[in-house]
Design a protein around this motif. Structure first.
Motif, PDB file in Angstrom:
ATOM      1  N   VAL A 299     -11.162  -7.899   6.386  1.00 23.49           N
ATOM      2  CA  VAL A 299     -10.216  -7.246   5.478  1.00 23.49           C
ATOM      3  C   VAL A 299     -10.609  -7.644   4.059  1.00 23.49           C
ATOM      4  O   VAL A 299     -11.311  -8.632   3.845  1.00 23.49           O
TER       5      VAL A 299
ATOM      6  N   GLN B 200      -3.580  -8.361   3.729  1.00 22.68           N
ATOM      7  CA  GLN B 200      -4.223  -7.426   4.663  1.00 22.68           C
ATOM      8  C   GLN B 200      -4.437  -8.096   6.021  1.00 22.68           C
ATOM      9  O   GLN B 200      -4.233  -7.483   7.062  1.00 22.68           O
TER      10      GLN B 200
ATOM     11  N   GLY C 194      -9.577  -7.766  -0.310  1.00 23.78           N
ATOM     12  CA  GLY C 194      -8.656  -7.715  -1.435  1.00 23.78           C
ATOM     13  C   GLY C 194      -9.512  -7.589  -2.675  1.00 23.78           C
ATOM     14  O   GLY C 194     -10.471  -8.338  -2.853  1.00 23.78           O
TER      15      GLY C 194
ATOM     16  N   LYS D 130      -4.244 -10.578  -1.917  1.00 25.89           N
ATOM     17  CA  LYS D 130      -4.344  -9.235  -1.332  1.00 25.89           C
ATOM     18  C   LYS D 130      -5.092  -9.265  -0.004  1.00 25.89           C
ATOM     19  O   LYS D 130      -4.695  -8.618   0.964  1.00 25.89           O
ATOM     20  N   ALA D 131      -6.180 -10.019   0.049  1.00 22.00           N
ATOM     21  CA  ALA D 131      -6.956 -10.124   1.294  1.00 22.00           C
ATOM     22  C   ALA D 131      -6.114 -10.778   2.384  1.00 22.00           C
ATOM     23  O   ALA D 131      -6.103 -10.314   3.534  1.00 22.00           O
TER      24      ALA D 131
ATOM     25  N   GLN E 126      -1.230  -8.086   7.922  1.00 25.26           N
ATOM     26  CA  GLN E 126      -0.925  -6.766   8.490  1.00 25.26           C
ATOM     27  C   GLN E 126      -1.737  -6.512   9.755  1.00 25.26           C
ATOM     28  O   GLN E 126      -1.206  -6.027  10.753  1.00 25.26           O
ATOM     29  N   VAL E 127      -3.025  -6.825   9.709  1.00 30.54           N
ATOM     30  CA  VAL E 127      -3.882  -6.612  10.868  1.00 30.54           C
ATOM     31  C   VAL E 127      -3.421  -7.489  12.029  1.00 30.54           C
ATOM     32  O   VAL E 127      -3.326  -7.034  13.170  1.00 30.54           O
TER      33      VAL E 127
END
Length: 101
Positions: free
Chosen positions: A24, A75, A26, A71-72, A78-79
Motif C-alpha cells: 500500500v 491504507q 501513501g 496515509k500508508a 483498510q486492507v
C-alpha cells in the motif's frame, strides 16, 4: 470445536502472510514523497523526489513525510480490515453448525 479453533488460527496466520505480500502507498505533493508499506504496517520504502528534496526545508520535509507515512498506514489498516472481514465471514459460515444452526 477444537478443530474449528485450530482452523481459525490457521486462517489468521494465512491472512498475516497475505498481508505481508500486499503493498500500500501513501504519497503527498503529487508523488514528491511516497511511502510504501505492507498490509501488516511494515514500512518497506520511502522515496523522495530529488528536485523536491533540494527545494524543501527540513520542517516541510518532516511534516510531509509524516503525512505520507500516516496515509500508508491508514491504507494498510483498510486492507487489513477488509481481509479480516472476509475471513470472519468465511469462518462464521463454517462455525454455524457448531451452535446448532
Amino acid at each position: 470445536m477444537f478443530d474449528k479453533l485450530m482452523a481459525a488460527q490457521g486462517m489468521a496466520a494465512e491472512i498475516k502472510k497475505r498481508l505481508d505480500t500486499i503493498a500500500v502507498f501513501g504519497e503527498v505533493e503529487g508523488g514528491a514523497i511516497k511511502v510504501t508499506s505492507t498490509g501488516n504496517k511494515a514500512i518497506t520504502a520511502i522515496e523522495i523526489d530529488e528536485e523536491f528534496y533540494k527545494q524543501a526545508d527540513r520542517e516541510e520535509l518532516e511534516e510531509l513525510l509524516l503525512t505520507a507515512v500516516n496515509k500508508a498506514l491508514a491504507q494498510a489498516d483498510q486492507v487489513s480490515a477488509t481481509e479480516m472481514q472476509a475471513a470472519t465471514k468465511d469462518m462464521l459460515g463454517g462455525l454455524g453448525g457448531m451452535f446448532g444452526g
